[in-house]
Design an enzyme around this catalytic site. Structure first.
Site, PDB file in Angstrom:
ATOM      1  N   LEU A 125      42.242  55.690  48.924  1.00  0.00           N
ATOM      2  CA  LEU A 125      42.275  56.784  47.811  1.00  0.00           C
ATOM      3  C   LEU A 125      40.494  56.275  47.323  1.00  0.00           C
ATOM      4  O   LEU A 125      39.926  57.188  47.195  1.00  0.00           O
ATOM      5  CB  LEU A 125      43.106  56.123  46.799  1.00  0.00           C
ATOM      6  CG  LEU A 125      43.004  57.148  45.280  1.00  0.00           C
ATOM      7  CD1 LEU A 125      43.027  58.717  45.659  1.00  0.00           C
ATOM      8  CD2 LEU A 125      43.958  56.593  44.246  1.00  0.00           C
ATOM      9  N   GLU A 127      36.962  55.722  46.401  1.00  0.00           N
ATOM     10  CA  GLU A 127      35.375  55.861  47.163  1.00  0.00           C
ATOM     11  C   GLU A 127      34.559  55.262  46.178  1.00  0.00           C
ATOM     12  O   GLU A 127      34.695  54.840  45.118  1.00  0.00           O
ATOM     13  CB  GLU A 127      35.354  57.407  47.072  1.00  0.00           C
ATOM     14  CG  GLU A 127      36.357  58.099  47.802  1.00  0.00           C
ATOM     15  CD  GLU A 127      36.213  59.665  48.158  1.00  0.00           C
ATOM     16  OE1 GLU A 127      35.324  59.962  47.399  1.00  0.00           O
ATOM     17  OE2 GLU A 127      37.022  60.258  48.554  1.00  0.00           O
ATOM     18  N   GLY A 131      36.520  55.243  41.428  1.00  0.00           N
ATOM     19  CA  GLY A 131      37.450  53.842  41.288  1.00  0.00           C
ATOM     20  C   GLY A 131      38.505  54.467  40.489  1.00  0.00           C
ATOM     21  O   GLY A 131      39.811  54.941  40.677  1.00  0.00           O
ATOM     22  N   ARG A 269      48.844  12.400  37.266  1.00  0.00           N
ATOM     23  CA  ARG A 269      47.421  12.092  36.765  1.00  0.00           C
ATOM     24  C   ARG A 269      47.844  11.089  35.374  1.00  0.00           C
ATOM     25  O   ARG A 269      48.392  11.610  34.343  1.00  0.00           O
ATOM     26  CB  ARG A 269      46.729  13.360  36.286  1.00  0.00           C
ATOM     27  CG  ARG A 269      45.375  12.989  35.691  1.00  0.00           C
ATOM     28  CD  ARG A 269      44.467  12.389  36.416  1.00  0.00           C
ATOM     29  NE  ARG A 269      43.014  12.199  35.979  1.00  0.00           N
ATOM     30  CZ  ARG A 269      42.048  11.447  36.448  1.00  0.00           C
ATOM     31  NH1 ARG A 269      42.110  10.620  37.447  1.00  0.00           N
ATOM     32  NH2 ARG A 269      40.873  11.311  35.553  1.00  0.00           N
ATOM     33  N   GLN A 280      51.489  16.413  24.322  1.00  0.00           N
ATOM     34  CA  GLN A 280      51.999  17.702  23.865  1.00  0.00           C
ATOM     35  C   GLN A 280      51.167  18.867  24.375  1.00  0.00           C
ATOM     36  O   GLN A 280      51.545  19.839  24.552  1.00  0.00           O
ATOM     37  CB  GLN A 280      52.240  17.614  22.360  1.00  0.00           C
ATOM     38  CG  GLN A 280      53.411  18.682  21.865  1.00  0.00           C
ATOM     39  CD  GLN A 280      53.597  18.417  20.471  1.00  0.00           C
ATOM     40  OE1 GLN A 280      52.725  18.198  19.522  1.00  0.00           O
ATOM     41  NE2 GLN A 280      54.920  18.577  20.135  1.00  0.00           N
ATOM     42  N   ILE A 338      44.217  21.837  33.574  1.00  0.00           N
ATOM     43  CA  ILE A 338      45.172  20.698  33.352  1.00  0.00           C
ATOM     44  C   ILE A 338      44.624  19.613  34.566  1.00  0.00           C
ATOM     45  O   ILE A 338      44.710  18.547  34.454  1.00  0.00           O
ATOM     46  CB  ILE A 338      46.622  21.083  33.702  1.00  0.00           C
ATOM     47  CG1 ILE A 338      47.183  21.630  32.473  1.00  0.00           C
ATOM     48  CG2 ILE A 338      47.486  20.030  34.185  1.00  0.00           C
ATOM     49  CD1 ILE A 338      48.538  22.366  32.532  1.00  0.00           C
ATOM     50  N   GLU A 364      44.736  48.598  41.943  1.00  0.00           N
ATOM     51  CA  GLU A 364      45.902  49.342  41.641  1.00  0.00           C
ATOM     52  C   GLU A 364      45.808  49.883  40.388  1.00  0.00           C
ATOM     53  O   GLU A 364      46.944  49.998  39.478  1.00  0.00           O
ATOM     54  CB  GLU A 364      47.302  48.817  42.155  1.00  0.00           C
ATOM     55  CG  GLU A 364      47.233  48.575  43.870  1.00  0.00           C
ATOM     56  CD  GLU A 364      48.552  48.470  44.333  1.00  0.00           C
ATOM     57  OE1 GLU A 364      49.549  49.224  43.861  1.00  0.00           O
ATOM     58  OE2 GLU A 364      48.650  48.065  45.447  1.00  0.00           O
ATOM     59  N   GLY A 365      44.735  49.747  39.989  1.00  0.00           N
ATOM     60  CA  GLY A 365      44.199  50.297  38.395  1.00  0.00           C
ATOM     61  C   GLY A 365      43.920  48.979  37.551  1.00  0.00           C
ATOM     62  O   GLY A 365      45.059  48.318  37.573  1.00  0.00           O
TER      63      GLY A 365
HETATM   64  C1  LIG Z   1      40.434  43.652  46.986  1.00  0.00           C
HETATM   65  C2  LIG Z   1      40.615  45.006  46.606  1.00  0.00           C
HETATM   66  C3  LIG Z   1      41.657  45.870  47.223  1.00  0.00           C
HETATM   67  C4  LIG Z   1      41.594  47.088  46.947  1.00  0.00           C
HETATM   68  N1  LIG Z   1      42.480  47.596  47.841  1.00  0.00           N
HETATM   69  C5  LIG Z   1      42.631  49.011  47.766  1.00  0.00           C
HETATM   70  C6  LIG Z   1      43.259  50.020  48.648  1.00  0.00           C
HETATM   71  O1  LIG Z   1      43.834  49.396  49.492  1.00  0.00           O
HETATM   72  N2  LIG Z   1      43.208  51.393  48.513  1.00  0.00           N
HETATM   73  C7  LIG Z   1      42.346  51.813  47.524  1.00  0.00           C
HETATM   74  O2  LIG Z   1      42.671  53.252  47.345  1.00  0.00           O
HETATM   75  N3  LIG Z   1      41.591  51.186  46.408  1.00  0.00           N
HETATM   76  C8  LIG Z   1      41.796  49.917  46.653  1.00  0.00           C
HETATM   77  N4  LIG Z   1      41.097  49.128  45.781  1.00  0.00           N
HETATM   78  C9  LIG Z   1      40.395  49.822  44.972  1.00  0.00           C
HETATM   79  C10 LIG Z   1      40.746  49.594  43.430  1.00  0.00           C
HETATM   80  O3  LIG Z   1      41.994  50.157  43.068  1.00  0.00           O
HETATM   81  C11 LIG Z   1      39.653  49.781  42.364  1.00  0.00           C
HETATM   82  O4  LIG Z   1      38.734  48.721  42.378  1.00  0.00           O
HETATM   83  C12 LIG Z   1      40.018  50.015  40.905  1.00  0.00           C
HETATM   84  O5  LIG Z   1      40.639  50.879  40.754  1.00  0.00           O
HETATM   85  C13 LIG Z   1      38.975  49.688  39.865  1.00  0.00           C
HETATM   86  O6  LIG Z   1      37.961  50.868  40.271  1.00  0.00           O
HETATM   87  P1  LIG Z   1      36.363  50.246  40.352  1.00  0.00           P
HETATM   88  O7  LIG Z   1      36.302  49.058  41.053  1.00  0.00           O
HETATM   89  O8  LIG Z   1      35.545  51.282  40.977  1.00  0.00           O
HETATM   90  O9  LIG Z   1      35.863  49.983  38.897  1.00  0.00           O
HETATM   91  P2  LIG Z   1      35.424  51.003  37.913  1.00  0.00           P
HETATM   92  O10 LIG Z   1      36.438  52.111  37.737  1.00  0.00           O
HETATM   93  O11 LIG Z   1      34.048  51.315  37.932  1.00  0.00           O
HETATM   94  O12 LIG Z   1      35.616  50.428  36.465  1.00  0.00           O
HETATM   95  C14 LIG Z   1      35.053  49.126  35.989  1.00  0.00           C
HETATM   96  C15 LIG Z   1      35.255  48.696  34.639  1.00  0.00           C
HETATM   97  O13 LIG Z   1      35.427  49.671  33.745  1.00  0.00           O
HETATM   98  C16 LIG Z   1      36.945  49.616  33.256  1.00  0.00           C
HETATM   99  N5  LIG Z   1      36.921  51.224  32.849  1.00  0.00           N
HETATM  100  C17 LIG Z   1      36.939  52.081  33.762  1.00  0.00           C
HETATM  101  N6  LIG Z   1      37.353  53.526  33.154  1.00  0.00           N
HETATM  102  C18 LIG Z   1      37.740  53.022  31.995  1.00  0.00           C
HETATM  103  C19 LIG Z   1      38.184  53.931  30.795  1.00  0.00           C
HETATM  104  N7  LIG Z   1      38.400  55.060  30.913  1.00  0.00           N
HETATM  105  N8  LIG Z   1      38.637  53.023  29.625  1.00  0.00           N
HETATM  106  C20 LIG Z   1      38.534  51.726  29.573  1.00  0.00           C
HETATM  107  N9  LIG Z   1      37.802  51.061  30.711  1.00  0.00           N
HETATM  108  C21 LIG Z   1      37.637  51.831  31.612  1.00  0.00           C
HETATM  109  C22 LIG Z   1      37.598  49.333  34.047  1.00  0.00           C
HETATM  110  O14 LIG Z   1      39.034  48.874  33.576  1.00  0.00           O
HETATM  111  C23 LIG Z   1      36.712  48.211  34.875  1.00  0.00           C
HETATM  112  O15 LIG Z   1      36.985  47.070  34.145  1.00  0.00           O
HETATM  113  C24 LIG Z   1      40.826  47.799  46.275  1.00  0.00           C
HETATM  114  C25 LIG Z   1      39.839  46.882  45.143  1.00  0.00           C
HETATM  115  C26 LIG Z   1      39.595  45.541  45.539  1.00  0.00           C
HETATM  116  C27 LIG Z   1      38.671  44.729  44.618  1.00  0.00           C
END
Ligand SMILES: Cc1cc2nc3c(=O)[nH]c(=O)nc-3n(C[C@H](O)[C@H](O)[C@H](O)COP(=O)(O)OP(=O)(O)OC[C@H]3O[C@@H](n4cnc5c(N)ncnc54)[C@H](O)[C@@H]3O)c2cc1C
Length: 380
Positions: A125, A127, A131, A269, A280, A338, A364-365
């Protein structure tokens, strides 16, 4: 919510627990260091039927629900989070949409090999410029006679380097609004024009494969379309509801591993003439970790049961993923604390757990996106 597991559920959970503690946990460091999962682990996962847990029995799967999948994923992730996410993506992000939206022919064609692990699956999904805003994808699938021709670049594809089959989301109609113009396609990765690009060097879950997948003039037959034209975005979001339950289970598993490591170290430890676990301040960290992990499990199980009942579970799945990923990171952070200086070296597994936990708040979001899903549902 029914807290009592059935005998069958206990059997499945204990099988996964024995396998994870006996075979995965001892290999987790190696998977991390070598950035790949042992080939023999793939064979063991096949033997145990863990690739096809939720695939119907008529296609060679175990015919279980999302609840049992969550039980298994918690255990796998408590042993090795790289293996956990590999299995989670395969089951939740590829097996599930074919099961839920595939035609009889598509199910018969793909599910048997997905169930055995002969074919590993991935989900394309994201690109470079889409994201969190997944509806902004620019990969296209254009009609050419009965065929489709696919062009575009997907990034961050979990299992990209090991998968044989992908679900690929592409824009089929540029005329309609962002989400409505997207369709889903089942794409064998040996189709001419498919190229696996850069393998990512990640902070954690290093044993799992994460790559770019590039599509250049990839010709697909009409039956590659899954669930009808224009249905892609709703399939992608429905699929992520299930995936988020899986990542929630991953958070619980990693959190549990942190809790176990914390208790062990706190008893061993000694400082000021006593085990640090006698203080505690340390006990409270352990109590808070365990409470959050148990609460996360309830949210994950609730979401899984809702999905199994056929009810909409987007809000519940988002809450499960949000809370569980934060619980995992809390546990990893406190576990490292810890361990003191020792935790900041690779002499102890907490260093890897700390890195592995971090991703649960991103993929996954991301955490903020889960909050958006929850708030939208509440305020609708
Ligand atoms: C190890 C790994 C495996 C993955 N596997 C897959 C996969 O199998 N298939 C696939 O399709 N994708 C995959 N992803 C992609 C992943 O789902 C995205 O990285 C993720 O959805 C975030 O998108 P981004 O990295 O472009 O971050 P961005 O969208 O650029 O976001 C950057 C920051 O801005 C914040 N942000 C963005 N929009 C908003 C908003 N409207 N309000 C508040 N905050 C916002 C986000 O929360 C984040 O903190 C993978 C990513 C990683 C790192």
């Amino acid at each position: 919510m029914d807290f009592q597991l059935t005998e069958d559920q206990l059997l499945v959970r204990d099988m996964a627990r024995d396998f994870a503690q006996g075979e995965l946990a001892p290999r987790a460091r190696k998977h991390d260091a070598e950035c790949k999962i042992d080939p023999e682990v793939f064979a063991m996962l096949s033997e145990l039927g863990l690739w096809g847990l939720t695939i119907e029995e008529e296609y060679g799967g175990a015919g279980l629900g999302n609840f049992e999948l969550a039980l298994v994923l918690e255990e796998l992730n408590a042993g090795c989070a790289s293996t956990g996410v590999t299995v989670s993506v395969h089951n939740s992000l590829l097996g599930a949409p074919i099961k839920r939206f595939g035609s009889a022919e598509q199910k018969a064609k793909w599910l048997p090999d997905l169930a055995t692990g002969e074919t590993i699956g991935c989900y394309c999904l994201t690109e470079p410029n889409a994201g969190s805003d997944a509806a902004a994808i620019v990969t296209t699938a254009k009609r050419d006679g009965d065929d489709w021709v696919l062009d575009g670049t997907k990034v961050w594809v979990t299992n990209g380097g090991i998968a044989k089959l992908a679900i690929v989301y592409a824009r089929t109609n540029p005329e309609v609004s962002k989400a409505k113009g997207i369709s889903a396609f089942l794409v064998p990765l040996d189709t001419p024009g498919v190229r696996i690009g850069k393998a990512e060097k990640k902070t954690g879950i290093r044993g799992s494969s994460t790559t770019e997948v590039i599509f250049e003039g990839v010709r697909l037959p009409a039956d590659a379309l899954l669930g009808g034209e224009g249905k892609g975005f709703s399939i992608a979001m429905d699929t992520l509801d299930g995936g988020r339950i899986g990542i929630g289970a991953q958070g619980i598993g990693i959190g549990r591993a942190c809790l176990t490591a914390s208790i062990r170290y706190a008893k061993e430890r000694e400082q000021f003439g006593r085990p640090i676990g006698a203080f505690q301040a340390i006990q409270w960290k352990i109590a808070d970790m365990s409470t959050r992990i148990d609460a996360a499990r309830m949210l994950v199980h609730n979401a899984a049961l809702l999905r199994d009942s056929g009810e909409r579970c987007s809000e519940a799945a988002a809450k499960a993923k949000l809370f569980s990923s934060q619980a995992a990171n809390y546990a990893a952070d406190e576990c490292l604390q810890i361990h003191g200086g020792a935790g900041y070296t690779d002499d102890f597994e907490v260093e890897r757990l700390f890195r592995d936990a971090r991703i649960t708040e991103i993929y996954e979001g991301a955490t903020d996106i889960q909050r958006i899903v929850i708030a939208r549902s509440l305020m609708a």
